[in-house]
Motif scaffolding. Structure first.
Motif, short mmCIF file in Angstrom:
data_model
loop_
_atom_site.label_atom_id
_atom_site.label_comp_id
_atom_site.label_asym_id
_atom_site.label_seq_id
_atom_site.Cartn_x
_atom_site.Cartn_y
_atom_site.Cartn_z
N LEU A 37 -67.48 -24.08 -88.37
CA LEU A 37 -67.30 -25.34 -87.64
C LEU A 37 -67.77 -25.18 -86.20
N THR A 38 -67.40 -24.07 -85.58
CA THR A 38 -67.79 -23.83 -84.19
C THR A 38 -69.31 -23.79 -84.04
N ALA A 39 -70.00 -23.26 -85.03
CA ALA A 39 -71.47 -23.16 -84.97
C ALA A 39 -72.14 -24.53 -84.91
N GLN A 40 -71.43 -25.58 -85.26
CA GLN A 40 -71.99 -26.94 -85.26
C GLN A 40 -71.88 -27.64 -83.90
N PHE A 41 -71.26 -26.98 -82.93
CA PHE A 41 -71.01 -27.61 -81.64
C PHE A 41 -71.52 -26.73 -80.50
N SER A 42 -71.77 -27.36 -79.38
CA SER A 42 -72.18 -26.62 -78.18
C SER A 42 -70.95 -26.37 -77.30
N MET A 43 -69.91 -25.86 -77.91
CA MET A 43 -68.68 -25.51 -77.21
C MET A 43 -68.11 -24.28 -77.88
N GLY A 44 -67.20 -23.65 -77.21
CA GLY A 44 -66.62 -22.42 -77.73
C GLY A 44 -65.59 -22.63 -78.81
N ARG A 45 -65.20 -21.52 -79.38
CA ARG A 45 -64.21 -21.51 -80.46
C ARG A 45 -62.88 -22.11 -80.02
N THR A 46 -62.47 -21.80 -78.79
CA THR A 46 -61.20 -22.31 -78.28
C THR A 46 -61.20 -23.83 -78.19
N ALA A 47 -62.31 -24.40 -77.72
CA ALA A 47 -62.41 -25.86 -77.61
C ALA A 47 -62.38 -26.51 -78.99
N VAL A 48 -63.10 -25.94 -79.94
CA VAL A 48 -63.09 -26.49 -81.31
C VAL A 48 -61.68 -26.38 -81.90
N SER A 49 -61.02 -25.26 -81.64
CA SER A 49 -59.64 -25.07 -82.12
C SER A 49 -58.70 -26.13 -81.56
N LYS A 50 -58.88 -26.47 -80.29
CA LYS A 50 -58.03 -27.51 -79.69
C LYS A 50 -58.23 -28.85 -80.37
N HIS A 51 -59.48 -29.18 -80.68
CA HIS A 51 -59.76 -30.43 -81.39
C HIS A 51 -59.16 -30.39 -82.80
N LEU A 52 -59.27 -29.27 -83.46
CA LEU A 52 -58.69 -29.13 -84.80
C LEU A 52 -57.17 -29.26 -84.75
N ASN A 53 -56.56 -28.76 -83.69
CA ASN A 53 -55.10 -28.89 -83.54
C ASN A 53 -54.67 -30.35 -83.41
N VAL A 54 -55.46 -31.13 -82.69
CA VAL A 54 -55.15 -32.56 -82.57
C VAL A 54 -55.23 -33.21 -83.95
N LEU A 55 -56.26 -32.86 -84.70
CA LEU A 55 -56.41 -33.41 -86.05
C LEU A 55 -55.29 -32.94 -86.97
N LYS A 56 -54.85 -31.70 -86.81
CA LYS A 56 -53.73 -31.19 -87.61
C LYS A 56 -52.45 -31.94 -87.28
N GLU A 57 -52.21 -32.20 -85.99
CA GLU A 57 -51.01 -32.92 -85.58
C GLU A 57 -50.97 -34.33 -86.15
N ALA A 58 -52.14 -34.90 -86.39
CA ALA A 58 -52.23 -36.24 -86.97
C ALA A 58 -52.20 -36.19 -88.50
N GLY A 59 -52.16 -35.00 -89.05
CA GLY A 59 -52.12 -34.85 -90.50
C GLY A 59 -53.48 -34.95 -91.17
N LEU A 60 -54.54 -34.99 -90.38
CA LEU A 60 -55.89 -35.16 -90.92
C LEU A 60 -56.53 -33.86 -91.38
N VAL A 61 -56.04 -32.75 -90.89
CA VAL A 61 -56.62 -31.45 -91.23
C VAL A 61 -55.52 -30.51 -91.68
N LEU A 62 -55.82 -29.79 -92.73
CA LEU A 62 -54.91 -28.75 -93.23
C LEU A 62 -55.61 -27.41 -93.07
N GLU A 63 -54.84 -26.36 -92.88
CA GLU A 63 -55.43 -25.04 -92.72
C GLU A 63 -54.76 -24.05 -93.66
N ARG A 64 -55.51 -23.00 -93.98
CA ARG A 64 -54.93 -21.90 -94.75
C ARG A 64 -55.61 -20.62 -94.32
N LYS A 65 -54.85 -19.56 -94.34
CA LYS A 65 -55.34 -18.23 -93.98
C LYS A 65 -55.91 -17.55 -95.22
N VAL A 66 -57.08 -16.99 -95.07
CA VAL A 66 -57.70 -16.17 -96.11
C VAL A 66 -58.06 -14.86 -95.42
#
Length: 109
Positions: A37-66
């Motif tokens: 996902l980070t490779a698709q943006f001109s921003m760092g991993r931390t910034a992408v993670s922050k956006h993903l966290n907003v989406l997770k808080e809204a219930g739009l994104v689910l995550e799992r550890k592999v």
């Protein structure tokens, strides 16, 4: 807050173009790891993670550890709230366009 006890409003979550792009990327596949996902943006991993966290808080994104990797996938169910909202105004515009069309036809006579 919506019925499913989300921490963040779905409308707020999709207000940002980066988050809408993340949703689109996740909709195109079953799940994606953070580094892809980070490779698709001109921003760092931390910034992408922050956006993903907003989406997770809204219930739009689910995550799992592999192993050491975190994979993300779209949960489109909360988008129904937006679909319902847009559908309401779709009816509004359809009715108004019908009335406008009738008015224009009456003026032509």
């Amino acid at each position: 807050m919506s019925k499913n006890n989300q921490l963040r409003d779905v409308f707020d979550a999709i207000a940002d173009p980066t988050r809408r792009r993340l949703i689109r990327l996740l909709a195109e596949t079953e799940e994606k790891p953070l580094h892809e996902l980070t490779a698709q943006f001109s921003m760092g991993r931390t910034a992408v993670s922050k956006h993903l966290n907003v989406l997770k808080e809204a219930g739009l994104v689910l995550e799992r550890k592999v192993g050491r990797e975190t994979r993300f996938r779209l949960n489109a169910a909360p988008l129904k709230e937006i679909q319902d909202w847009v559908a309401f105004y779709g009816k509004f515009w359809s009715a108004n366009m019908l009335r406008l069309n009738q008015l224009l036809e009456e003026e032509e006579i």
